[in-house]
Design a protein around this motif. Structure first.
Motif, PDB file in Angstrom:
ATOM      1  N   ARG A 209       0.810  -1.223   0.000  1.00 45.36           N
ATOM      2  CA  ARG A 209       0.000   0.000   0.000  1.00 45.36           C
ATOM      3  C   ARG A 209       0.846   1.277   0.000  1.00 45.36           C
ATOM      4  O   ARG A 209       0.320   2.368  -0.208  1.00 45.36           O
ATOM      5  CB  ARG A 209      -0.949  -0.002   1.195  1.00 45.36           C
ATOM      6  CG  ARG A 209      -2.067  -1.017   1.063  1.00 45.36           C
ATOM      7  CD  ARG A 209      -3.072  -0.908   2.213  1.00 45.36           C
ATOM      8  NE  ARG A 209      -4.256  -1.697   1.958  1.00 45.36           N
ATOM      9  CZ  ARG A 209      -4.395  -2.977   2.265  1.00 45.36           C
ATOM     10  NH1 ARG A 209      -3.390  -3.623   2.854  1.00 45.36           N
ATOM     11  NH2 ARG A 209      -5.509  -3.634   2.003  1.00 45.36           N
ATOM     12  N   ASP A 212       1.516   5.469  -1.062  1.00 48.68           N
ATOM     13  CA  ASP A 212       0.341   6.337  -1.057  1.00 48.68           C
ATOM     14  C   ASP A 212      -0.568   6.150   0.147  1.00 48.68           C
ATOM     15  O   ASP A 212      -1.346   7.045   0.473  1.00 48.68           O
ATOM     16  CB  ASP A 212      -0.470   6.117  -2.337  1.00 48.68           C
ATOM     17  CG  ASP A 212       0.328   6.429  -3.589  1.00 48.68           C
ATOM     18  OD1 ASP A 212       1.066   7.434  -3.557  1.00 48.68           O
ATOM     19  OD2 ASP A 212       0.234   5.673  -4.568  1.00 48.68           O
ATOM     20  N   GLN A 213      -0.479   4.977   0.816  1.00 50.75           N
ATOM     21  CA  GLN A 213      -1.399   4.708   1.916  1.00 50.75           C
ATOM     22  C   GLN A 213      -0.631   4.261   3.171  1.00 50.75           C
ATOM     23  O   GLN A 213      -0.751   3.114   3.600  1.00 50.75           O
ATOM     24  CB  GLN A 213      -2.390   3.615   1.525  1.00 50.75           C
ATOM     25  CG  GLN A 213      -3.223   3.917   0.298  1.00 50.75           C
ATOM     26  CD  GLN A 213      -4.109   2.740  -0.069  1.00 50.75           C
ATOM     27  OE1 GLN A 213      -4.981   2.337   0.709  1.00 50.75           O
ATOM     28  NE2 GLN A 213      -3.875   2.164  -1.236  1.00 50.75           N
ATOM     29  N   ASP A 215       0.084   3.350   6.796  1.00 48.65           N
ATOM     30  CA  ASP A 215      -0.811   2.892   7.856  1.00 48.65           C
ATOM     31  C   ASP A 215      -0.778   3.882   9.019  1.00 48.65           C
ATOM     32  O   ASP A 215       0.290   4.272   9.499  1.00 48.65           O
ATOM     33  CB  ASP A 215      -0.348   1.502   8.333  1.00 48.65           C
ATOM     34  CG  ASP A 215      -1.364   0.818   9.231  1.00 48.65           C
ATOM     35  OD1 ASP A 215      -2.159   1.510   9.881  1.00 48.65           O
ATOM     36  OD2 ASP A 215      -1.343  -0.427   9.280  1.00 48.65           O
TER      37      ASP A 215
END
Length: 731
Positions: A209, A212-213, A215
């Motif tokens: 992820r 861009d993502q 956690d």
């Protein structure tokens, strides 16, 4: 009404039933009722940063002293993180909102950065802090002062720790600075999210992820590390793959760095030495080849363009099949210095692992790192740290300190410890490692003179501007409680506190962790601290008593297998270390054997080389003893070995007894989970004791002394036990 945790408890047999009942008959609830409300549950995610509301009287005493937070000077991401932590922590602890203030007033907590670079506050360096009360018109305030934003962050966490441990503010004065500059967690995490020697789920780095993502949990990871002073993370496995250094994965590492940066943490990467071949399509990775040097220079430029504060490289080379400078007839210094040269213009460092041994070297494995590296003393570059494991074999339940400590006065040496318990029962045991690390850190190297501890050698290299550091192999994963077992959080905490100050006591650290993680009630702390302080020695006794080592099962290292002797490399076999036969047991490392003692200072070699003066906990590490040989404690080797196996098993029973006695002070979920771990540990201690004795009975021809219980099963039964899909094994 019985609590849910008690109803769920599984008791194995009548004796264990009595063990469970005894503490509940003897221990009363604390005044005013149970310490935790029946039915409450916690999942362990908050670690030691729970910030649960203080008792009403204490909250009332502290609340006027903490009415708001003032940050003097321009805000930065780091001071914003410190301010938020104080706001959230104090609001929760005091049961009332704490505000951000625009100016100082009585009851304020003031974050004051010293912006006079030419006149730094003495003793604080770039990471330390000072906390003290401040008299002002109309009352008192509290000021946290530091030479840097990071120091203010560490001071904020120290103040919150002080309040959680029962303190008030206007009588609180503390000045602290880390004794080691580099304090990193080494994550043995792979790009597929598997974790080598990981027992708490998948890797917390969700590479798929990223970038861009990222956690949101990574912020909690950073907060936890900052609260105990850890200032770096190596993101990938020391058994590195070159792909970690490709552009897509560097972008992912940069995204992680962005999350960790406001909490004073740098990111590092494990570098595969052969990357110029695998990524650069060169024909060689020879560190003295100009094309190879140019490739690494360009790679460093690429990394720092993405991560301006990148920490540097960790390198495992020419060990266990990993490529390295030895493949080209070069030394470890040649390899380390080549990488250091690439990083130097950017301020980066190289942490070069001293864990080296060779299948082509027939000498004692415990001697090989010293033999290869000590002659290179003084030949490593100024931005290289030699990363040395705490002991000369491999993170065993007990080892003597590594002989390289104190033996390389012209080399910057950092210690490597293993927080994840590869050889101590994974997450299926309670084993507080603060006592292990304290034992090593306070060991006397007698170099350059007796009275010089390992810690002093790490803290005080010859050059005042030299690098100092410590690394801990992380036990962190995606499990909601981070570490698989709730008690394993204590080892993460203890590592950070000892990395900040190696001279802190393991007992003090245990009290701190217990009070913040469970309850500060002294009726809880006393038995829980006793459990922690005895736990590691219990594991030593039922796994590797009297100085035995590496008696674990093949590959995964879970459970006993002292009989294994058919592995491809001699030093992978447990029989290599115990050397048990009909005549006796133990590895002779004196002058009549491998002479590994010669790698230590003469004073230690004399003490440890004498069976009458060597610590019994190291006896079979350095000496071979006959089964009927009388030891200085009055027992024979055979009697002492049996007694220690039995003692370890009995100590685990005591540990569970202590845990059951403090059930009223712990929430249901965590109480039940830890009780289940201790139940498994009881089983494993019996398994270790019985399987080991079954083997030694067969190999020695000895009989058990009168009154000693025989193993439950036959040796062939124990040999037939095969574990499959064991966690922590990666391809």
């Amino acid at each position: 009404m019985a609590r849910p945790a008690r109803r769920r408890r599984l008791l194995a047999g009548f004796v264990l039933l009595l063990l469970a009942m005894a503490p509940h008959m003897a221990v009363a609830s604390p005044p005013g009722g149970p310490a935790v409300q029946t039915g409450t549950e916690e999942d362990g995610h908050d670690l030691w940063l729970r910030y649960r509301p203080l008792a009403a009287a204490r909250a009332q005493a502290v609340r006027p002293q903490a009415q708001g937070i003032v940050v003097e000077g321009p805000p930065t991401p780091v001071t914003d993180a410190a301010r938020r932590e104080l706001l959230n922590g104090l609001s929760s602890l005091l049961g009332a909102p704490v505000a951000t203030l625009q100016s100082a007033r009585p009851g304020a907590i003031i974050l004051r950065r010293n912006d006079q670079s030419a006149s730094q506050i003495a003793g604080l360096g770039t990471q330390g802090y000072a906390i003290q009360p401040l008299a002002m018109a109309g009352g008192m305030a509290t000021v946290i002062t530091a030479n840097s934003d990071t120091g203010l962050l560490y001071g904020s966490f120290a103040l919150l720790r002080h309040v959680q441990l029962g303190g008030t503010l206007h009588d609180f004065t503390e000045t602290a600075a880390p004794k080691l500059k580099i304090r990193v967690l080494d994550h043995w995490d792979n790009l597929d999210r598997s974790v080598e020697r990981g027992y708490a789920g998948q890797s917390i780095w969700d590479w798929w992820r990223l970038p861009d993502q990222p956690d949101a949990r990574l912020t909690d990871y950073a907060r936890a590390n900052a609260s105990i002073g850890i200032n770096g993370a190596v993101l990938n496995n020391v058994n590195a793959v070159a792909q970690s250094l490709t552009a897509p994965y560097l972008a992912k590492a940069a995204a992680i760095a962005d999350v960790l940066r406001p909490y004073g943490m740098k990111v590092y990467l494990s570098a595969r030495f052969s990357a110029p071949i695998e990524l650069g399509h060169l024909k060689t990775a020879d560190p003295l080849d100009p094309a190879v040097q140019a490739w690494w220079n360009a790679k460093a430029d690429e990394i720092y363009a993405l991560i301006p504060d990148f920490g540097g490289f960790l390198v495992k080379a020419n060990s266990e099949g990993q490529p390295g400078p030895g493949d080209y007839g070069r030394t470890h210094a040649d390899g380390a210095n080549m990488l250091a040269s690439a990083l130097r213009p950017h301020g980066g460092i190289v942490m070069w692992r001293a864990f080296v041994y060779s299948e082509r070297d027939a000498s004692d494995r415990a001697m090989q790192a010293y033999a290869q590296l000590q002659p290179l003393d003084g030949k490593f570059a100024a931005n290289v740290l030699l990363q040395v494991k705490n002991g000369p074999i491999d993170f065993q339940p007990r080892e003597p300190f590594h002989p390289l400590f104190g033996a390389m006065p012209r080399t910057q040496v950092m210690m490597e410890v293993q927080i994840t318990k590869e050889y101590l029962g994974f997450a299926n045991s309670v084993a507080y490692l603060g006592t292990m690390w304290q034992e090593v850190l306070q060991a006397d190297t007698c170099r350059p003179h007796c009275g010089t501890t390992v810690a002093q050698g790490l803290e005080q290299p010859d050059q005042p501007t030299a690098l100092t550091g410590i690394a801990g192999v992380a036990n962190i994963g995606t499990d909601r409680n981070w570490t698989g077992s709730d008690f394993d959080q204590a080892n993460w905490y203890a590592y950070g506190r000892l990395a900040w100050n190696p001279d802190l006591g393991a007992d003090r650290i245990a009290r701190e962790w217990l009070a913040q993680t469970f309850s500060a009630d002294p009726h809880f702390i006393a038995p829980a601290q006793r459990l922690m302080m005895m736990s590691r020695q219990a594991v030593v006794e039922y796994m590797t008593p009297l100085g035995l080592a590496h008696q674990m099962a093949t590959g995964h290292h879970y459970g006993p297998a002292p009989w294994v002797s058919d592995l491809a490399r001699p030093e992978w076999n447990p029989t290599y270390y115990a050397r048990a036969d009909q005549a006796g047991i133990g590895f002779d490392r004196t002058a009549t054997g491998s002479n590994a003692l010669a790698q230590y200072a003469p004073e230690l070699a004399r003490q440890w080389g004498n069976k009458q003066t060597v610590p019994l906990d190291l006896l079979l590490w350095f000496h071979r003893c006959g089964w009927d040989e009388k030891l200085r404690d009055g027992r024979t080797t055979w009697q002492d070995l049996i007694g220690r196996y039995d003692q370890g098993m009995a100590d685990v029973d005591t540990m569970r007894h202590l845990w059951l006695s403090i059930e009223p002070y712990v929430d249901d979920r965590r109480f039940a989970r830890i009780d289940a771990v201790l139940a498994v540990q009881q089983h494993d201690a019996r398994w270790w004791r019985d399987a080991s004795l079954a083997y030694y009975l067969a190999i020695s021809g000895k009989a058990l002394p009168d009154g000693v219980r025989a193993p439950d099963r036959s040796l062939s039964d124990y040999k037939a036990i095969q574990l499959e899909f064991v966690p922590g094994i990666t391809k």
